[in-house]
Design a protein around this motif. Structure first.
Motif, short mmCIF file in Angstrom:
data_model
loop_
_atom_site.label_atom_id
_atom_site.label_comp_id
_atom_site.label_asym_id
_atom_site.label_seq_id
_atom_site.Cartn_x
_atom_site.Cartn_y
_atom_site.Cartn_z
N LYS A 242 0.79 -1.32 -0.13
CA LYS A 242 0.20 0.35 0.01
C LYS A 242 0.61 0.67 -0.04
CE LYS A 242 -3.75 -1.70 2.53
NZ LYS A 242 -5.34 -1.96 3.56
N ASP A 260 -2.21 -0.97 -2.90
CA ASP A 260 -3.44 -0.45 -2.99
C ASP A 260 -2.75 1.10 -2.72
OD1 ASP A 260 -5.23 -2.04 -3.46
OD2 ASP A 260 -5.55 -2.69 -0.78
N THR A 289 -1.69 -5.27 5.33
CA THR A 289 -0.70 -5.38 3.87
C THR A 289 0.50 -5.72 4.52
OG1 THR A 289 0.00 -4.07 2.24
CG2 THR A 289 0.05 -2.64 4.45
#
Length: 400
Positions: A242, A260, A289
């Motif tokens: 992320k 993301d 994550t």
């Protein structure tokens, strides 16, 4: 294993006479970065091959573990990905800065940090009165905008051989030799020139002048490229990721590698960003994550303005509000690794990006501590840990 990457963009610098021969990183009070160094190792990485431009596009691609020799296809397409702009096989993206040029001198490559709302109004005018068939202006954040050339019906006049100059390389310098060169340069230069008259009496600029702010005198086109094809990070390294950033370039890179993107309120991409919020959002993301990456543009922006004290202030904010809290949270999570490094050097003296090594420090499980107790360029230069091809740092860091 949890992994954290903190990128103080452009923080690497050279010794400053005003700092008694220290670099801004050496002069800054960064106990948390030094704690990472004491617990782990200090080294260096060269993220930009000598024949490629020393931009954040090449440098961050390399930092994230992608060889720019294989994957680089221009800067603007990465920013297009951040905005969700689809590029066809014949389409091109071009970075479109709003700038302030006076007497052929680049007074501000940001048009005085123009607001996103003002930029949108100017680009709407450019779309209706400047753009031709297949040409689209897309507002981004502040001065960072895009021009998209749809080439399905009319092939683009330019190519990857077309040479352009980043406007931040021209700060306080003449722009006479900075205009596009090579194939398609006439088309790009004509668009830039025509925007001068278009913006001269624009209501946005009239208001900015009345408010004592620099006007956006014209657009500056650079960083063109075509659609990239990046292998997903999870496929390359077996990890999810992320990204926290306020810059479209990093948002785009994240999107293209399958990470993301976390939007943080108060993250501005400038020195007034909310450092504490970035740190907290990074901590919150650890549960969801494998890799959390926090990119901070403030140090680079201070460098572009030649402001040494602001650069030190930004480094200290990154250290106290991001590196420190995130490191403590990682320890509580269990097995972890953490790394701090910029993408490229940005010298306050030249106010622009530079080729060369950047200092890094990493610690965590499986990383045996070396003898260094502080994180800065001087220690990095004497370390035996060196990634001459910067993209090889990532597999080392991940232990894959």
């Amino acid at each position: 294993m949890k992994y954290a990457i903190v990128i103080p963009d452009g923080c690497a610098d050279e010794p400053q006479e005003s700092l008694g021969g220290k670099t801004p990183l050496e002069a800054a009070n960064v106990p948390n970065m030094d704690a990472v160094a004491k617990a782990g190792v200090v080294g260096r990485a060269d993220n930009v091959p000598a024949h490629l431009p020393a931009g954040s596009d090449v440098a961050n691609l390399s930092l994230l573990g992608y060889s720019p020799l294989k994957y680089f296809s221009g800067r603007a397409p990465l920013e297009a990905a951040a905005q969700g702009i689809e590029l066809g096989a014949d389409d091109w993206a071009v970075r479109c800065n709003l700038v302030t040029i006076e007497d052929q001198i680049m007074k501000s490559f940001t048009a005085g940090q123009i607001s996103s709302e003002e930029a949108k109004a100017l680009l709407e005018t450019a779309q209706t009165q400047l753009a031709g068939p297949g040409v689209e202006f897309h507002p981004g954040v502040s001065y960072r905008n895009l021009l998209i050339y749809r080439g399905q019906d009319r092939p683009a006049p330019f190519s990857m051989e077309t040479r352009t100059t980043p406007p931040h390389d021209l700060s306080d310098k003449s722009v006479a030799d900075g205009y596009p060169r090579g194939q398609g340069s006439d088309w790009l230069s004509d668009m830039m020139s025509r925007s001068v008259e278009l913006f001269a009496d624009h209501p946005v600029n009239k208001q900015r002048i009345a408010d004592g702010k620099p006007p956006a005198t014209n657009i500056w086109l650079w960083g063109l490229g075509c659609r990239p094809a990046l292998t997903p990070f999870a496929e390359l390294y077996g990890k999810t990721g992320k990204m926290i950033t306020a810059v479209d370039l990093l948002r785009g890179l994240a999107a293209l590698i399958g990470w993301d993107r976390i939007e943080v309120p108060g993250a501005t991409g400038y020195t007034d960003t909310d450092y504490a919020a970035k740190g907290q959002y990074a901590i919150n993301a650890l549960d969801s994550t494998d890799v959390i990456c926090v990119h901070v543009e403030a140090t680079d922006e201070a460098s572009h303005e030649g402001d040494i004290q602001e650069k030190i202030k930004s480094l200290e904010a990154i250290d106290g509000k991001i590196v420190g809290p995130l490191h403590e949270a990682l320890k509580k999570h269990g097995d972890y690794r953490m790394i701090v490094l910029p993408d490229h050097p940005t010298f306050c003296r030249t106010k622009t990006h530079s080729h060369g090594f950047v200092p890094l420090t990493m610690c965590g499980n499986g990383i045996e501590a070396d003898a260094f107790e502080a994180y800065h360029e001087r220690n990095a230069d004497t370390s035996s840990l060196s990634f001459d091809e910067g993209w090889k740092m990532m597999p080392y860091f991940l232990g894959v």
